[in-house]
Design an enzyme around this catalytic site. Sequence first.
Site, PDB file in Angstrom:
ATOM      1  N   GLU A 117     -19.583   5.412  32.008  1.00 21.64           N
ATOM      2  CA  GLU A 117     -20.036   6.063  33.234  1.00 21.64           C
ATOM      3  C   GLU A 117     -21.417   5.578  33.658  1.00 21.64           C
ATOM      4  O   GLU A 117     -22.243   5.224  32.817  1.00 21.64           O
ATOM      5  CB  GLU A 117     -20.042   7.577  33.083  1.00 21.64           C
ATOM      6  CG  GLU A 117     -21.071   8.114  32.118  1.00 21.64           C
ATOM      7  CD  GLU A 117     -21.131   9.624  32.146  1.00 21.64           C
ATOM      8  OE1 GLU A 117     -21.825  10.174  33.031  1.00 21.64           O
ATOM      9  OE2 GLU A 117     -20.492  10.243  31.291  1.00 21.64           O
ATOM     10  N   ARG A 153     -20.919   9.480  40.459  1.00 15.84           N
ATOM     11  CA  ARG A 153     -20.812   8.521  39.357  1.00 15.84           C
ATOM     12  C   ARG A 153     -19.825   7.419  39.715  1.00 15.84           C
ATOM     13  O   ARG A 153     -18.924   7.608  40.537  1.00 15.84           O
ATOM     14  CB  ARG A 153     -20.284   9.179  38.075  1.00 15.84           C
ATOM     15  CG  ARG A 153     -21.056  10.372  37.568  1.00 15.84           C
ATOM     16  CD  ARG A 153     -22.342   9.953  36.850  1.00 15.84           C
ATOM     17  NE  ARG A 153     -22.964  11.100  36.221  1.00 15.84           N
ATOM     18  CZ  ARG A 153     -23.742  11.976  36.837  1.00 15.84           C
ATOM     19  NH1 ARG A 153     -23.989  11.845  38.126  1.00 15.84           N
ATOM     20  NH2 ARG A 153     -24.272  12.988  36.181  1.00 15.84           N
ATOM     21  N   ARG A 213     -29.787  13.644  38.189  1.00 20.68           N
ATOM     22  CA  ARG A 213     -28.742  12.633  38.320  1.00 20.68           C
ATOM     23  C   ARG A 213     -27.733  12.951  39.415  1.00 20.68           C
ATOM     24  O   ARG A 213     -26.998  12.075  39.866  1.00 20.68           O
ATOM     25  CB  ARG A 213     -27.995  12.451  36.993  1.00 20.68           C
ATOM     26  CG  ARG A 213     -28.841  11.798  35.922  1.00 20.68           C
ATOM     27  CD  ARG A 213     -28.106  11.701  34.599  1.00 20.68           C
ATOM     28  NE  ARG A 213     -27.000  10.767  34.674  1.00 20.68           N
ATOM     29  CZ  ARG A 213     -25.894  10.871  33.942  1.00 20.68           C
ATOM     30  NH1 ARG A 213     -25.729  11.870  33.104  1.00 20.68           N
ATOM     31  NH2 ARG A 213     -24.945   9.982  34.056  1.00 20.68           N
ATOM     32  N   HIS A 269     -18.777  15.174  40.544  1.00 15.28           N
ATOM     33  CA  HIS A 269     -18.967  15.294  39.094  1.00 15.28           C
ATOM     34  C   HIS A 269     -17.651  15.343  38.333  1.00 15.28           C
ATOM     35  O   HIS A 269     -17.365  16.288  37.605  1.00 15.28           O
ATOM     36  CB  HIS A 269     -19.852  16.502  38.760  1.00 15.28           C
ATOM     37  CG  HIS A 269     -20.534  16.357  37.439  1.00 15.28           C
ATOM     38  ND1 HIS A 269     -20.116  17.018  36.312  1.00 15.28           N
ATOM     39  CD2 HIS A 269     -21.585  15.609  37.062  1.00 15.28           C
ATOM     40  CE1 HIS A 269     -20.880  16.697  35.291  1.00 15.28           C
ATOM     41  NE2 HIS A 269     -21.793  15.832  35.734  1.00 15.28           N
TER      42      HIS A 269
END
Length: 133
Positions: free
Chosen positions: A94, A109, A105, A124
Amino acid sequence: MFRHNQRFGILSLLLILVLIFVGMHIVPAGVPPADPKSHSAEPATIPVADLPPEAVQTLTLIKQGGPFPYPKDGTTFGNREKRLPARPRGYYREYTVKTPGRGDRGARRIVAGSGGEHYYTDDHYNTFKLIKE
């Protein structure tokens, strides 16, 4: 005689119904039970051109081998929720996609498979899109 045959027939029918019911709930050895929350089928796709610019930057860094801005970038993604196709542990890595205005963050991703495929999530890991190049 008729009562004996009739009783035998009813008992046989009941036994057959019980076996059918039990058989519907037995999972053969080696076959995991179905998980209704599983989304392991191939996800939808997204062209690179439709990714946010920060995701394109992260994808470029992945292909270059870094350097990555976050310490967790490149760590194993476990796919515990089975949202991506099932693969052996360590297959997926990831990487964080920066979110403007966030000091952490964030939720975005890119998950890279060791087969060269890349998946984008902006929620997420709840949903993924296969990046098409």
